[in-house]
Design a protein around this motif. Structure first.
Motif, PDB file in Angstrom:
ATOM      1  N   ARG A  74       5.662   6.825   0.168  1.00  0.00           N
ATOM      2  CA  ARG A  74       4.342   7.430   0.021  1.00  0.00           C
ATOM      3  C   ARG A  74       3.286   6.341  -0.153  1.00  0.00           C
ATOM      4  NH1 ARG A  74       3.277  12.733   0.064  1.00  0.00           N
ATOM      5  NH2 ARG A  74       1.843  12.428  -1.644  1.00  0.00           N
ATOM      6  N   ALA A  75       2.041   6.672   0.180  1.00  0.00           N
ATOM      7  CA  ALA A  75       0.932   5.750  -0.035  1.00  0.00           C
ATOM      8  C   ALA A  75       0.828   5.446  -1.520  1.00  0.00           C
ATOM      9  CB  ALA A  75      -0.370   6.364   0.467  1.00  0.00           C
ATOM     10  N   ALA A  76       0.602   4.158  -1.854  1.00  0.00           N
ATOM     11  CA  ALA A  76       0.495   3.733  -3.244  1.00  0.00           C
ATOM     12  C   ALA A  76      -0.846   4.186  -3.822  1.00  0.00           C
ATOM     13  CB  ALA A  76       0.632   2.223  -3.344  1.00  0.00           C
ATOM     14  N   LYS A  77      -0.809   4.785  -4.995  1.00  0.00           N
ATOM     15  CA  LYS A  77      -2.041   5.198  -5.661  1.00  0.00           C
ATOM     16  C   LYS A  77      -2.733   4.002  -6.291  1.00  0.00           C
ATOM     17  CE  LYS A  77      -0.614   9.918  -6.505  1.00  0.00           C
ATOM     18  NZ  LYS A  77      -0.388  10.980  -7.462  1.00  0.00           N
ATOM     19  N   ASN A  78      -1.947   3.056  -6.811  1.00  0.00           N
ATOM     20  CA  ASN A  78      -2.477   1.831  -7.414  1.00  0.00           C
ATOM     21  C   ASN A  78      -1.701   0.654  -6.837  1.00  0.00           C
ATOM     22  OD1 ASN A  78      -4.270   3.145  -9.299  1.00  0.00           O
ATOM     23  ND2 ASN A  78      -2.436   3.778 -10.397  1.00  0.00           N
ATOM     24  N   PRO A  79      -2.150   0.093  -5.708  1.00  0.00           N
ATOM     25  CA  PRO A  79      -1.404  -1.015  -5.091  1.00  0.00           C
ATOM     26  C   PRO A  79      -1.160  -2.143  -6.083  1.00  0.00           C
ATOM     27  CG  PRO A  79      -3.157  -0.281  -3.647  1.00  0.00           C
ATOM     28  CD  PRO A  79      -3.355   0.423  -4.970  1.00  0.00           C
ATOM     29  N   GLN A  80       0.078  -2.673  -6.059  1.00  0.00           N
ATOM     30  CA  GLN A  80       0.472  -3.764  -6.939  1.00  0.00           C
ATOM     31  C   GLN A  80       0.983  -4.912  -6.093  1.00  0.00           C
ATOM     32  OE1 GLN A  80       3.430  -2.311  -9.641  1.00  0.00           O
ATOM     33  NE2 GLN A  80       2.198  -0.586 -10.298  1.00  0.00           N
ATOM     34  N   THR A  98       0.832  -1.201   0.000  1.00  0.00           N
ATOM     35  CA  THR A  98       0.000   0.000   0.000  1.00  0.00           C
ATOM     36  C   THR A  98       0.864   1.248   0.000  1.00  0.00           C
ATOM     37  OG1 THR A  98      -0.105  -0.076   2.402  1.00  0.00           O
ATOM     38  CG2 THR A  98      -1.898  -1.133   1.194  1.00  0.00           C
ATOM     39  N   THR A  99       2.182   1.047  -0.020  1.00  0.00           N
ATOM     40  CA  THR A  99       3.126   2.153   0.044  1.00  0.00           C
ATOM     41  C   THR A  99       4.265   1.888  -0.928  1.00  0.00           C
ATOM     42  OG1 THR A  99       2.608   2.255   2.400  1.00  0.00           O
ATOM     43  CG2 THR A  99       4.456   3.571   1.658  1.00  0.00           C
ATOM     44  N   ASN A 100       4.696   2.921  -1.638  1.00  0.00           N
ATOM     45  CA  ASN A 100       5.808   2.808  -2.581  1.00  0.00           C
ATOM     46  C   ASN A 100       6.991   3.640  -2.108  1.00  0.00           C
ATOM     47  OD1 ASN A 100       4.259   1.206  -4.279  1.00  0.00           O
ATOM     48  ND2 ASN A 100       3.502   2.942  -5.435  1.00  0.00           N
ATOM     49  N   GLU A 147      10.598   5.568  -8.767  1.00  0.00           N
ATOM     50  CA  GLU A 147      10.108   4.496  -7.903  1.00  0.00           C
ATOM     51  C   GLU A 147      11.153   3.387  -7.821  1.00  0.00           C
ATOM     52  OE1 GLU A 147       6.371   1.413  -7.417  1.00  0.00           O
ATOM     53  OE2 GLU A 147       6.203   3.076  -8.821  1.00  0.00           O
TER      54      GLU A 147
END
Length: 62
Positions: A52-58, A5-7, A22
């Motif tokens: 930072r919080a992930a905008k599109n969790p992978q 949930t975080t990158n 990234e």
């Protein structure tokens, strides 16, 4: 495998001129007092690390 949930990013410069690259993903500890950061092999890390919080969790192997 879980979704992060975080990158993590390496940031070069400041403000609007900053370049963000990234470099990995991070997972919060269950007690929320820390994070595990996973950086894939072959990535060289130096400079300022920003998480930072992930905008599109992978899905990334933790």
């Amino acid at each position: 495998m879980t979704k992060s949930t975080t990158n993590g990013f390496i940031v070069d410069g400041d403000g609007d001129d900053a370049s963000w690259t990234e470099i990995g993903a991070a997972w919060k500890h269950k007690d929320s007092d820390g994070m595990n950061i996973v950086i894939p092999p072959g990535i060289t890390v130096s400079g300022k690390l920003v998480v930072r919080a992930a905008k599109n969790p992978q899905a990334v192997e933790a």
